[in-house]
Design an enzyme around this catalytic site. Sequence first.
Site, PDB file in Angstrom:
ATOM      1  CG  ASP A  38      -2.072   0.890   1.072  1.00 37.56           C
ATOM      2  OD1 ASP A  38      -3.302   0.240   0.937  1.00 37.56           O
ATOM      3  OD2 ASP A  38      -2.206   2.192   1.138  1.00 37.56           O
ATOM      4  CB  SER A 143     -15.921  -0.704 -10.607  1.00 36.47           C
ATOM      5  OG  SER A 143     -16.976  -0.087 -10.452  1.00 36.47           O
ATOM      6  CE1 TYR A 156     -12.478   4.005  -9.693  1.00 33.45           C
ATOM      7  CE2 TYR A 156     -14.958   3.625 -10.377  1.00 33.45           C
ATOM      8  CZ  TYR A 156     -13.551   3.342  -9.638  1.00 33.45           C
ATOM      9  OH  TYR A 156     -13.886   2.293  -8.775  1.00 33.45           O
ATOM     10  CE  LYS A 160     -11.632   0.392 -10.694  1.00 31.18           C
ATOM     11  NZ  LYS A 160     -10.657  -0.428 -10.047  1.00 31.18           N
ATOM     12  CB  VAL A 189     -17.856  -2.091  -1.370  1.00 29.78           C
ATOM     13  CG1 VAL A 189     -17.243  -3.071  -0.169  1.00 29.78           C
ATOM     14  CG2 VAL A 189     -17.949  -3.072  -2.606  1.00 29.78           C
TER      15      VAL A 189
HETATM   16  N1  LIG Z   1     -15.596   0.890  -2.345  1.00 25.67           N
HETATM   17  C1  LIG Z   1     -16.419   0.750  -3.756  1.00 25.67           C
HETATM   18  O1  LIG Z   1     -17.720   0.862  -3.482  1.00 25.67           O
HETATM   19  C2  LIG Z   1     -15.857  -0.241  -4.771  1.00 25.67           C
HETATM   20  C3  LIG Z   1     -16.759  -0.543  -5.518  1.00 25.67           C
HETATM   21  C4  LIG Z   1     -16.136  -0.920  -6.922  1.00 25.67           C
HETATM   22  C5  LIG Z   1     -14.960  -1.024  -7.243  1.00 25.67           C
HETATM   23  N2  LIG Z   1     -14.016  -0.509  -6.160  1.00 25.67           N
HETATM   24  C6  LIG Z   1     -12.711  -0.821  -6.374  1.00 25.67           C
HETATM   25  O2  LIG Z   1     -11.926  -1.480  -5.232  1.00 25.67           O
HETATM   26  C7  LIG Z   1     -10.849  -0.916  -4.885  1.00 25.67           C
HETATM   27  C8  LIG Z   1     -10.363  -0.909  -3.572  1.00 25.67           C
HETATM   28  O3  LIG Z   1     -11.484   0.268  -3.403  1.00 25.67           O
HETATM   29  P1  LIG Z   1     -11.622   0.519  -1.411  1.00 25.67           P
HETATM   30  O4  LIG Z   1     -13.118   1.140  -1.679  1.00 25.67           O
HETATM   31  O5  LIG Z   1     -11.471  -0.440  -0.939  1.00 25.67           O
HETATM   32  O6  LIG Z   1     -10.708   1.642  -1.419  1.00 25.67           O
HETATM   33  P2  LIG Z   1     -10.054   2.335  -0.137  1.00 25.67           P
HETATM   34  O7  LIG Z   1      -9.784   3.842  -0.732  1.00 25.67           O
HETATM   35  O8  LIG Z   1     -10.959   2.027   1.025  1.00 25.67           O
HETATM   36  O9  LIG Z   1      -8.676   1.566  -0.253  1.00 25.67           O
HETATM   37  C9  LIG Z   1      -7.701   1.644  -1.183  1.00 25.67           C
HETATM   38  C10 LIG Z   1      -6.456   1.308  -0.700  1.00 25.67           C
HETATM   39  O10 LIG Z   1      -5.432   1.655  -1.849  1.00 25.67           O
HETATM   40  C11 LIG Z   1      -4.395   2.194  -1.744  1.00 25.67           C
HETATM   41  N3  LIG Z   1      -3.948   2.947  -2.840  1.00 25.67           N
HETATM   42  C12 LIG Z   1      -4.384   3.748  -3.602  1.00 25.67           C
HETATM   43  N4  LIG Z   1      -3.468   4.054  -4.525  1.00 25.67           N
HETATM   44  C13 LIG Z   1      -2.428   3.350  -4.363  1.00 25.67           C
HETATM   45  C14 LIG Z   1      -1.178   3.479  -5.123  1.00 25.67           C
HETATM   46  N5  LIG Z   1      -1.036   4.327  -6.239  1.00 25.67           N
HETATM   47  N6  LIG Z   1      -0.414   2.710  -4.913  1.00 25.67           N
HETATM   48  C15 LIG Z   1      -0.462   1.866  -3.751  1.00 25.67           C
HETATM   49  N7  LIG Z   1      -1.658   1.856  -2.916  1.00 25.67           N
HETATM   50  C16 LIG Z   1      -2.433   2.532  -3.246  1.00 25.67           C
HETATM   51  C17 LIG Z   1      -4.861   3.339  -0.601  1.00 25.67           C
HETATM   52  O11 LIG Z   1      -3.898   3.912   0.220  1.00 25.67           O
HETATM   53  C18 LIG Z   1      -5.834   2.459   0.396  1.00 25.67           C
HETATM   54  O12 LIG Z   1      -5.260   1.793   1.496  1.00 25.67           O
HETATM   55  C19 LIG Z   1     -10.451   0.040  -6.074  1.00 25.67           C
HETATM   56  O13 LIG Z   1      -9.674  -0.553  -7.054  1.00 25.67           O
HETATM   57  C20 LIG Z   1     -11.712   0.390  -6.305  1.00 25.67           C
HETATM   58  O14 LIG Z   1     -11.907   0.932  -7.622  1.00 25.67           O
HETATM   59  C21 LIG Z   1     -14.521  -0.123  -4.836  1.00 25.67           C
END
Ligand SMILES: NC(=O)c1ccc[n+]([C@@H]2O[C@H](COP(=O)([O-])OP(=O)(O)OC[C@H]3O[C@@H](n4cnc5c(N)ncnc54)[C@H](O)[C@@H]3O)[C@@H](O)[C@H]2O)c1
Length: 259
Positions: A38, A143, A156, A160, A189
């Site tokens: 991370d 996503s 975005y 994706k 989520v």
């Molecule tokens: N939360 C949602 O509703 C949702 C829905 C669909 C898809 N997603 C996808 O799921 C994945 C995780 O989402 P989340 O909601 O858990 O996000 P989050 O923001 O809660 O956690 C993401 C983590 O990734 C790390 N991160 C971000 N950019 C980074 C980089 N360049 N290098 C290293 N680490 C990095 C951040 O520090 C963080 O700890 C993402 O790819 C997001 O697009 C999320």
Amino acid sequence: MGGRLQNKRIMITGAAQGIGLAIAEACHREGASLLLLDRDGALLGTEAERLAAAGATLFHTAVDITDAAGIAQAVSDGAAAIGPINALVNNAGINVFSEPLAMDDAAWERCFDVNLKGAWTCCRTVLPGMIEAGGGAILNIASTHAFTIIPHTFPYPLAKHALLGMTKALGLEYAAKGVRVNALAPGYVATQKVIDYWNSFPDPDAAKAETLALHPGRRIASPEEIALAAVFMISDECPFMNATCLTVDGGLSVQQHPA
Ligand SMILES: NC(=O)c1ccc[n+]([C@@H]2O[C@H](COP(=O)([O-])OP(=O)(O)OC[C@H]3O[C@@H](n4cnc5c(N)ncnc54)[C@H](O)[C@@H]3O)[C@@H](O)[C@H]2O)c1
């Protein structure tokens, strides 16, 4: 502890919180060893220590997935600590949401650098080892934005969509080498990212209620529910699943409009 992921050494990006952390915890419970990455080293350190105290075999390091040399070093250090990586979860991602004409070039570049190129950098770093070992599994966290569009979330969804394209391309390219490449498409989520999104509205409670009302089950997913699907897709329980995408959105993306 289950043993569905015994002998898996899984690299997970964005593992400090949210979906990535939930996947790390679920993979540990199924017997996997973990390489956790991370860019937020402090938060990652705290969570990795907690997991290690619970018995996880893991190596963790702070690295940004846009830093190709840093990723190469992390994979090399991780392999020395837990053994060669045979599964990768490309989870790290960021929201970059704009009205198209209001977006500047820096936002476009940030979005694609992290959400697409970062995932590719991780793939290209671990793929040679997987091919040499005769197989592996890659899971790209996409996503529902990978096949549907919400206005004002540009660019975005484009990144994706492309991540899904990369999933198909790499899945076909390396199928004969035993490497499976798949994508998982969550809808909403309950992670900090979504809470931040709600908080960006003048009335966060109303924004949250509106999101829940969009869903056939009137709720959104927990990170743990996404992790359950991820464990299955990384495991050897679906050996012929390749170059495809599993949607885990409670039915959100197939409805014509909310009831
Ligand atoms: N939360 C949602 O509703 C949702 C829905 C669909 C898809 N997603 C996808 O799921 C994945 C995780 O989402 P989340 O909601 O858990 O996000 P989050 O923001 O809660 O956690 C993401 C983590 O990734 C790390 N991160 C971000 N950019 C980074 C980089 N360049 N290098 C290293 N680490 C990095 C951040 O520090 C963080 O700890 C993402 O790819 C997001 O697009 C999320």
